[in-house]
Design an enzyme around this catalytic site. Structure first.
Site, PDB file in Angstrom:
ATOM      1  N   LYS A  87       0.916  -1.399   0.073  1.00 46.00           N
ATOM      2  CA  LYS A  87       0.518  -0.328   0.056  1.00 46.00           C
ATOM      3  C   LYS A  87       0.512   1.450   0.350  1.00 46.00           C
ATOM      4  CE  LYS A  87      -4.991   0.820   2.844  1.00 46.00           C
ATOM      5  NZ  LYS A  87      -5.171   1.387   3.729  1.00 46.00           N
TER       6      LYS A  87
HETATM    7  C1  E4P Z   1      -7.993   0.670   3.500  1.00 46.27           C
HETATM    8  O1  E4P Z   1      -7.849   0.934   3.558  1.00 46.27           O
HETATM    9  C2  E4P Z   1      -8.033   2.637   4.980  1.00 46.27           C
HETATM   10  O2  E4P Z   1      -7.147   2.752   4.888  1.00 46.27           O
HETATM   11  C3  E4P Z   1      -9.091   2.388   5.168  1.00 46.27           C
HETATM   12  O3  E4P Z   1     -10.677   2.188   5.237  1.00 46.27           O
HETATM   13  C4  E4P Z   1      -9.417   3.945   6.084  1.00 46.27           C
HETATM   14  O4  E4P Z   1     -10.825   4.193   6.468  1.00 46.27           O
HETATM   15  P1  E4P Z   1     -10.667   5.314   7.636  1.00 46.27           P
HETATM   16  O5  E4P Z   1     -11.275   6.536   7.095  1.00 46.27           O
HETATM   17  O6  E4P Z   1     -12.562   4.660   8.002  1.00 46.27           O
HETATM   18  O7  E4P Z   1      -9.644   5.523   9.261  1.00 46.27           O
END
Ligand code: E4P
Length: 217
Positions: A87
């Protein structure tokens, strides 16, 4: 549409896997911290544990923001397990790193995407997934679902291979709207996935059927 679970909690990942509908997992440094996982070795071991529970792609986030650092971290993460997807944030060095990883056949998830322009660069660099953050946009008076639609249309029009991974999902209606927009993947908290099962008419129907069955049995 594929379902990923958005957590680093092993019990929740197991529960979703046992449901039989799970296609993968996404994590981020905040989700790891929430589970009390810290220190490089612990974090790497935790990713390995997640890969042992699920069959699909597992996103593991690089925290470096410079090209060399992202490459070093990403190669280390990718070497952990074949299911790992690196990522990478949608910044200048992140885009360069995604291009590098795509040439090495290392899967990537371009994260922290809040605009169609960012999603365009991620796809041109060869990202496997792009993660627009719906909930965080909604929190800032901008329609996150609309962005999902824009990106899906753009990728279809230009025939990009990058998959739209709707992230920052907060509730069941986000999931339903992602389906309507044609997102390839939705990464969701367990509550939002299980929330799809809820309907009072289902509960009433089951109660009535059991009561009627018992009348002659
Ligand atoms: C996933 O890949 C993201 O990091 C995550 O969905 C972020 O979610 P949030 O905005 O609820 O922290």
């Amino acid at each position: 549409m594929k379902f990923f679970i958005d957590t680093a909690n092993l019990d929740q990942i197991r529960e979703a896997q046992e449901l039989g509908v799970l296609d993968g997992v996404t994590t981020n440094p905040s989700l790891m911290a929430k589970e009390g996982i810290g220190g490089k070795e612990n974090i790497l071991n935790h990713y390995k544990k997640i890969c042992e529970i699920v069959d699909g792609d597992v996103s593991a986030e690089a925290i470096s923001t410079d090209f060399a650092g992202i490459i070093k971290e990403g190669e280390e993460l990718a070497a952990l397990h074949p299911q790992i997807v690196v990522k990478v944030p949608v910044i200048k060095d992140g885009i360069k790193a995604i291009k590098y990883f795509s040439e090495k056949n290392i899967k990537t998830n371009c994260t922290l995407v809040f605009s169609a322009g960012q999603a365009l660069l991620a796809a041109k660099a060869g990202a496997t997934y792009v993660s627009p953050f719906i909930g965080r946009l909604d929190d800032n008076s901008t329609d996150g679902i609309e962005l999902i639609g824009q990106i899906v249309d753009m990728y279809n029009y230009y025939d990009f291979d990058t998959q739209v991974l709707a992230a920052s999902i907060r509730h069941t209606m986000h999931i339903i709207k992602c389906v309507e927009m044609g997102a390839d993947v939705a990464t969701c908290p367990l509550d939002a996935i299980l929330g799809l099962l809820k309907h009072p008419l289902t509960d009433i129907g089951i109660k009535t059927f059991i009561e009627d069955y018992k009348k002659h049995n």
